[in-house]
Design a protein around this motif. Structure first.
Motif, mmCIF file in Angstrom:
data_model
loop_
_atom_site.group_PDB
_atom_site.id
_atom_site.type_symbol
_atom_site.label_atom_id
_atom_site.label_comp_id
_atom_site.label_asym_id
_atom_site.label_seq_id
_atom_site.Cartn_x
_atom_site.Cartn_y
_atom_site.Cartn_z
ATOM 1 N N THR A 28 -6.283 23.786 1.512
ATOM 2 C CA THR A 28 -5.826 24.209 2.836
ATOM 3 C C THR A 28 -6.045 25.695 3.087
ATOM 4 O OG1 THR A 28 -3.579 24.455 1.951
ATOM 5 C CG2 THR A 28 -4.127 22.365 3.025
ATOM 6 N N SER A 29 -6.462 26.437 2.055
ATOM 7 C CA SER A 29 -6.772 27.857 2.271
ATOM 8 C C SER A 29 -8.191 28.056 2.777
ATOM 9 C CB SER A 29 -6.597 28.639 0.963
ATOM 10 O OG SER A 29 -7.594 28.268 0.015
ATOM 11 N N ALA A 30 -9.006 27.007 2.712
ATOM 12 C CA ALA A 30 -10.404 27.107 3.130
ATOM 13 C C ALA A 30 -10.518 26.936 4.636
ATOM 14 C CB ALA A 30 -11.244 26.060 2.419
ATOM 15 N N ARG A 31 -11.425 27.682 5.247
ATOM 16 C CA ARG A 31 -11.580 27.587 6.696
ATOM 17 C C ARG A 31 -12.103 26.231 7.144
ATOM 18 N NH1 ARG A 31 -14.027 32.176 10.716
ATOM 19 N NH2 ARG A 31 -13.954 30.963 12.617
ATOM 20 N N PRO A 32 -13.178 25.709 6.542
ATOM 21 C CA PRO A 32 -13.544 24.336 6.917
ATOM 22 C C PRO A 32 -12.444 23.383 6.445
ATOM 23 C CG PRO A 32 -15.339 25.457 5.767
ATOM 24 C CD PRO A 32 -14.111 26.287 5.581
ATOM 25 N N LEU A 33 -12.132 22.396 7.249
ATOM 26 C CA LEU A 33 -11.127 21.425 6.861
ATOM 27 C C LEU A 33 -11.663 20.507 5.763
ATOM 28 C CD1 LEU A 33 -9.795 20.407 10.398
ATOM 29 C CD2 LEU A 33 -8.839 22.098 8.833
ATOM 30 N N TYR A 34 -10.747 19.936 5.008
ATOM 31 C CA TYR A 34 -11.030 18.889 4.021
ATOM 32 C C TYR A 34 -11.829 19.357 2.805
ATOM 33 C CZ TYR A 34 -9.965 16.181 8.246
ATOM 34 O OH TYR A 34 -9.397 15.702 9.390
ATOM 35 N N MET A 35 -11.858 20.648 2.533
ATOM 36 C CA MET A 35 -12.620 21.100 1.367
ATOM 37 C C MET A 35 -11.986 20.611 0.067
ATOM 38 S SD MET A 35 -15.285 22.905 2.319
ATOM 39 C CE MET A 35 -15.695 24.128 1.080
ATOM 40 N N MET A 36 -12.835 20.263 -0.883
ATOM 41 C CA MET A 36 -12.382 19.783 -2.195
ATOM 42 C C MET A 36 -11.551 20.876 -2.877
ATOM 43 S SD MET A 36 -12.742 17.129 -4.273
ATOM 44 C CE MET A 36 -12.988 16.597 -5.993
ATOM 45 N N PRO A 37 -10.300 20.582 -3.257
ATOM 46 C CA PRO A 37 -9.484 21.589 -3.944
ATOM 47 C C PRO A 37 -9.774 21.605 -5.435
ATOM 48 C CG PRO A 37 -8.197 19.615 -3.613
ATOM 49 C CD PRO A 37 -9.572 19.334 -3.025
ATOM 50 N N ALA A 91 0.821 -1.214 0.000
ATOM 51 C CA ALA A 91 0.000 0.000 0.000
ATOM 52 C C ALA A 91 0.859 1.271 0.000
ATOM 53 C CB ALA A 91 -0.919 0.011 1.210
ATOM 54 N N ASP A 92 0.306 2.317 -0.549
ATOM 55 C CA ASP A 92 0.857 3.670 -0.454
ATOM 56 C C ASP A 92 -0.016 4.440 0.530
ATOM 57 O OD1 ASP A 92 2.363 5.948 -0.900
ATOM 58 O OD2 ASP A 92 1.536 6.359 -2.890
ATOM 59 N N PHE A 93 0.422 5.632 0.939
ATOM 60 C CA PHE A 93 -0.334 6.431 1.902
ATOM 61 C C PHE A 93 -0.741 7.756 1.273
ATOM 62 C CE2 PHE A 93 -0.542 9.746 5.174
ATOM 63 C CZ PHE A 93 -1.579 9.228 5.935
ATOM 64 N N LEU A 94 -2.017 8.143 1.473
ATOM 65 C CA LEU A 94 -2.537 9.413 0.985
ATOM 66 C C LEU A 94 -2.881 10.323 2.168
ATOM 67 C CD1 LEU A 94 -4.997 8.169 -1.815
ATOM 68 C CD2 LEU A 94 -2.554 8.720 -2.016
ATOM 69 N N ASP A 95 -2.329 11.524 2.175
ATOM 70 C CA ASP A 95 -2.556 12.499 3.247
ATOM 71 C C ASP A 95 -3.685 13.431 2.812
ATOM 72 O OD1 ASP A 95 -2.515 14.504 5.154
ATOM 73 O OD2 ASP A 95 -0.369 14.928 4.985
ATOM 74 N N LEU A 96 -4.885 13.177 3.312
ATOM 75 C CA LEU A 96 -6.072 13.908 2.861
ATOM 76 C C LEU A 96 -5.940 15.412 3.049
ATOM 77 C CD1 LEU A 96 -8.980 14.096 1.857
ATOM 78 C CD2 LEU A 96 -9.751 13.508 4.156
ATOM 79 N N GLN A 97 -5.641 15.860 4.263
ATOM 80 C CA GLN A 97 -5.563 17.287 4.518
ATOM 81 C C GLN A 97 -4.289 17.901 3.933
ATOM 82 O OE1 GLN A 97 -7.697 19.349 5.399
ATOM 83 N NE2 GLN A 97 -6.645 21.175 6.131
ATOM 84 N N GLY A 98 -3.213 17.123 3.877
ATOM 85 C CA GLY A 98 -1.938 17.674 3.427
ATOM 86 C C GLY A 98 -1.830 17.878 1.930
ATOM 87 N N GLU A 99 -2.351 16.924 1.142
ATOM 88 C CA GLU A 99 -2.180 16.987 -0.304
ATOM 89 C C GLU A 99 -3.480 17.091 -1.091
ATOM 90 O OE1 GLU A 99 1.055 14.510 -2.279
ATOM 91 O OE2 GLU A 99 0.640 13.323 -0.470
ATOM 92 N N PHE A 100 -4.584 16.665 -0.476
ATOM 93 C CA PHE A 100 -5.807 16.477 -1.250
ATOM 94 C C PHE A 100 -6.963 17.352 -0.763
ATOM 95 C CE2 PHE A 100 -3.215 12.704 -1.635
ATOM 96 C CZ PHE A 100 -3.259 12.439 -2.999
ATOM 97 N N SER A 101 -6.661 18.442 -0.066
ATOM 98 C CA SER A 101 -7.696 19.373 0.384
ATOM 99 C C SER A 101 -7.257 20.798 0.105
ATOM 100 C CB SER A 101 -7.968 19.207 1.882
ATOM 101 O OG SER A 101 -8.501 17.948 2.172
#
Length: 289
Positions: A71-80, A59-69
């Motif tokens: 990060t400028s949006a106030r709510p966390l995890y927003m679709m980039p 398996a590989d690892f995916l960092d949701l908040q670090g690479e796939f969100s």
């Protein structure tokens, strides 16, 4: 007619290990508490340490908040934006021509979030039913250490419209008889009976409650389709309606969305900002019991 299942069992995945066409990803994130009065409801911590301690071989690892969100949006995890996602998935060797399997630890919601994001980009992935918890409970193999990754690819998305909506769309749909707005949070938060870490207590007015945790079995697998169907039907969520699902941060709602997809619902969308945005905006209406 229901669509092909997006789930894969532990037995099915075990039979695929070592297949060069397999792209397997651990999607785990942890929401850690923050001090009262913090500007965010929780601190997002990537699951790289638990990945290193034990993961499904290859398996590989995916960092949701670090690479796939976003990060400028106030709510966390927003679709980039799509370009950010194309670059990030490409770095991790994700290739739509391969068999893509997603899993997470503790809750399937992290892998179902990636599943929904990929669907929005035109890629159909599969989610490991029960995640690493069930895999380990069955005594299946794990390996330790940092991710080795896959060869990088040039990932080109083919975005599908309508998978995410914003607060203005949700507000406009309140009271619309053709729309069902579904809250995936627990009843005490839906009813506004307990303080919310997202801001004001309560729910989007007129929304119904199908909590994501009630759709999960004790072994971390998802409930049966018959049980899910009954739970949604009891709240008036029917196939003829446009269904908007939300939660606290747009994560656990994707469990509801996966089951609704399995049941053949095809007018589905996620309110990405969810209560992390809605409850903090005093211009938006809120409802409690």
């Amino acid at each position: 007619m229901s669509q092909p299942t997006p789930l894969i069992t532990t037995g099915q995945l075990a039979a695929m290990l070592g297949d060069p066409n397999l792209r397997l990803y651990d999607c785990t994130t942890y929401n850690e508490p923050v001090p009262p009065g913090s500007d965010v409801p929780y601190r997002a911590v990537p699951g790289d340490k638990t990945f290193a301690a034990g993961h499904i071989p290859g398996a590989d690892f995916l960092d949701l908040q670090g690479e796939f969100s976003d990060t400028s949006a106030r709510p966390l995890y927003m679709m980039p934006d799509v370009a950010q996602l194309e670059a990030a998935f490409g770095r991790h060797g994700l290739d739509a021509s391969k068999t893509i399997v997603l899993y997470s630890i503790g809750s399937m919601m992290w892998s179902t979030r990636f599943w929904w994001m990929l669907r929005a980009l035109g890629v159909d992935a599969r989610v490991l039913d029960g995640g690493l918890d069930k895999w380990k409970e069955e005594g299946r193999p794990v390996e330790t250490g940092a991710p080795k990754g896959y060869p990088a690819t040039t990932f080109k998305a083919t975005p599908r419209a309508g998978f995410f909506v914003d607060k203005d769309t949700v507000k406009a749909r309140i009271g619309d008889p053709s729309t069902a707005i579904v809250n995936a949070l627990l009843p005490q938060y839906h009813q506004g009976l307990e303080p919310s870490r997202y801001g004001r207590s309560g729910r989007v007015p007129g929304s119904v409650n199908v909590p994501a945790p009630t759709l999960v079995n004790a072994d971390k697998t998802l409930t049966s389709l018959a049980d899910a169907e009954a739970k949604f039907a009891a709240q008036g969520v029917t196939r003829d309606k446009n269904v908007i699902v939300y939660c606290g941060g747009g994560i656990s709602a994707t469990i509801d969305l996966l089951l609704l997809t399995q049941l053949g619902y095809d007018k589905l969308t996620l309110y990405d900002g969810s209560m992390g945005e809605w409850a903090r905006d005093p211009s938006l209406p809120i409802e409690t019991d």
